[in-house]
Design an enzyme around this catalytic site. Structure first.
Site, PDB file in Angstrom:
ATOM      1  CG  ASN A 213      11.411  -8.948  -4.956  1.00  0.00           C
ATOM      2  OD1 ASN A 213      11.792  -8.983  -6.196  1.00  0.00           O
ATOM      3  ND2 ASN A 213      12.151  -8.302  -4.215  1.00  0.00           N
ATOM      4  CB  ALA A 277      17.500  -4.260  -8.943  1.00  0.00           C
ATOM      5  CG  ASP A 281      10.277  -0.147  -1.552  1.00  0.00           C
ATOM      6  OD1 ASP A 281      11.083   0.049  -2.165  1.00  0.00           O
ATOM      7  OD2 ASP A 281       9.153  -0.787  -1.487  1.00  0.00           O
ATOM      8  CE  LYS A 290      16.324 -21.960  13.088  1.00  0.00           C
ATOM      9  NZ  LYS A 290      15.953 -22.840  13.051  1.00  0.00           N
ATOM     10  N   PRO A 308      17.312   3.120   0.949  1.00  0.00           N
ATOM     11  CG  PRO A 308      19.467   2.713   0.908  1.00  0.00           C
ATOM     12  CD  PRO A 308      18.719   2.709   1.251  1.00  0.00           C
ATOM     13  CG  ASP A 309      14.389   5.352  -4.558  1.00  0.00           C
ATOM     14  OD1 ASP A 309      15.335   5.235  -5.356  1.00  0.00           O
ATOM     15  OD2 ASP A 309      13.080   5.071  -4.741  1.00  0.00           O
ATOM     16  CB  ILE A 310      20.016   2.236  -5.959  1.00  0.00           C
ATOM     17  CG1 ILE A 310      19.791   1.559  -4.183  1.00  0.00           C
ATOM     18  CG2 ILE A 310      20.705   2.474  -6.906  1.00  0.00           C
ATOM     19  CD1 ILE A 310      19.943  -0.264  -5.066  1.00  0.00           C
ATOM     20  CG  PHE A 327      12.183  -1.440 -15.343  1.00  0.00           C
ATOM     21  CD1 PHE A 327      13.534  -0.636 -16.520  1.00  0.00           C
ATOM     22  CD2 PHE A 327      11.539  -2.290 -16.107  1.00  0.00           C
ATOM     23  CE1 PHE A 327      13.837  -1.601 -17.279  1.00  0.00           C
ATOM     24  CE2 PHE A 327      11.568  -3.009 -17.494  1.00  0.00           C
ATOM     25  CZ  PHE A 327      13.145  -2.455 -18.066  1.00  0.00           C
TER      26      PHE A 327
END
Ligand code: CTP
Length: 399
Positions: A213, A277, A281, A290, A308-310, A327
């Site tokens: 991102n 950070a 997701d 490749k 995982p959602d830290i 954040f």
């Protein structure tokens, strides 16, 4: 104030006359004042006035120091408990921010490790100018205390922010600084451990491709630096970014969300965790080789798996820090979505920002601080200012 010594640097502005009253207040409280008058300052107050009020020699030129063999300018600043620049003009602050040393005042400001307090005074447009605001931000990053100017009518006939605060208010700031203990005022977060995540994560699709991102990591890095300057022991768990490690920060580089989660866990326990950070997701089921265009008969199926959602995991863990801050980067319903995140993830504060403009990667940020107590919206400011204000807020809370 008894026995404390203030080195007073007087810049060239109409507000210079107020420094005379400041000298009087310091002297009355038992402090000593040595004045350094810039050429500009000498257009507004005379050395004679300052010498009479301070009952001490007034210095103005690098070249009339009697004692250059003893490095007079260094001696002057080192004998002081605090250096106060009042008024601090736009020009003087620009020189200080750039490290220019072309007269006695700027030379001793560069040659000292004594705390400096700058009291700005200038026309409202000069104060609002991007260059001045950039310099003020730089000076604060460098550890200079820059007081906020007052708002009101100005000598030039305009109205706005830029007036020198009244001498008794400046005196109160000086007294307050001198009264706090050395440890408290310089390093209020000494002994505190902070874990920060910053930047994007990079989730491999195959050895050459990845999902990522636009996060630049700048806000998280600025926060890490600001906390380190306040004495915290900072572990910065960083995704791939093109930034230098802030001074005094322990940086741990990771790529993926899973690596970031493990690195956060390894850095615990901590008193504070700030998860800035932009964690992906989803991760792909990465191919070890490749993926060739022709082999999948159309676009490959990435088989996305939820990461995982830290933040949520940390808030539920038995290693949860005393203060947990998340954040929330949102493009719409910024505060509403962020409040929902605060509840869902179980953190203490959430810092919400609108990323619909060029915030990601940009130099400025405009944030809302959401806590149980409510929402506080900060005006748009450089990311370094957001970081400094946040670090000060954290220091206040932990104190
Ligand atoms: N976060 C995290 N781990 C994740 C996702 C997010 O620790 N897997 C943290 C971020 O570091 C940030 C907060 O959670 O502090 C909110 O991140 P954000 O990406 O805005 O939230 P999401 O949970 O991804 O919600 P949504 O996609 O609905 O915006």
């Amino acid at each position: 104030m008894n026995g404390k010594r203030i080195l007073l640097v007087i810049g060239g502005g109409i507000a210079a006359y107020k420094s005379c009253e400041l000298i009087r207040l310091i002297r009355k409280a038992g402090g000593g004042v040595t004045c350094v008058l810039t050429d500009g300052g000498a257009q507004f107050v005379t050395p004679m006035t300052l010498a009479a009020l301070s009952e001490a020699e007034v210095y103005s030129s690098l070249w009339d120091l009697k004692n250059e063999t003893e490095m007079g300018h260094i001696q002057l600043s080192r004998e002081a408990d605090l250096i106060v620049v009042c008024p601090a003009t736009a020009d003087l602050m620009a020189k200080m921010a750039a490290g220019i040393a072309d007269d006695l005042a700027t030379t001793l400001l560069l040659a000292t490790d004594t705390q400096v307090m700058a009291v700005p005074a200038m026309n409202v447009r000069m104060w609002d100018h991007a260059a001045t605001q950039r310099n003020v931000g730089q000076l604060r990053d460098d550890g200079v205390i820059v007081l906020d100017p007052d708002e009101g009518p100005m000598a030039c006939g305009e109205f706005g922010e830029g007036r020198l605060p009244e001498p008794d208010a400046i005196f109160a700031e000086i007294e307050h600084w001198l009264a706090s203990s050395t440890k408290d005022r310089a390093h209020p977060l000494a002994g505190k451990r902070v874990v920060i995540t910053a930047g994007p994560t990079r989730e491999p699709i195959d050895p050459v491709r990845y999902i990522a991102n636009r996060s630049s990591g700048r806000q998280g890095y600025a926060i890490a630096g600001a906390l380190a300057r306040l004495g915290a022991n900072v572990s910065l768990i960083s995704g791939p970014v093109a930034l230098e490690t802030p001074r005094g920060v322990n940086r741990i580089d990771v790529e993926t969300a899973l690596e970031m989660e493990a690195a956060v866990d390894a850095a615990l326990p901590a008193d504070v965790a700030i998860l800035v950070a932009a964690v992906a997701d989803w991760r792909a089921e990465a191919s070890p080789r490749k993926i060739k265009k022709g082999e999948t008969g159309g676009p490959p199926d990435l088989n996305l798996i939820e990461n995982p959602d830290i933040l949520a995991g940390l808030s539920r863990s038995d290693k949860r820090p005393e203060l947990l801050i998340g954040f929330a980067a949102e493009t719409d319903k910024v505060v509403g979505h962020a409040k929902a995140k605060l509840d869902r993830k179980g953190c203490d504060w959430i810092i919400a920002n609108d990323v619909s403009g060029d915030v990601m990667g940009g130099a400025d940020n405009s944030v809302h601080i959401i806590t149980e107590a409510g929402v506080e919206s900060w005006e748009q400011m450089p990311k370094s200012d957001v970081a400094r204000k946040l670090a000060e807020r954290i220091a206040d809370v932990l104190a």
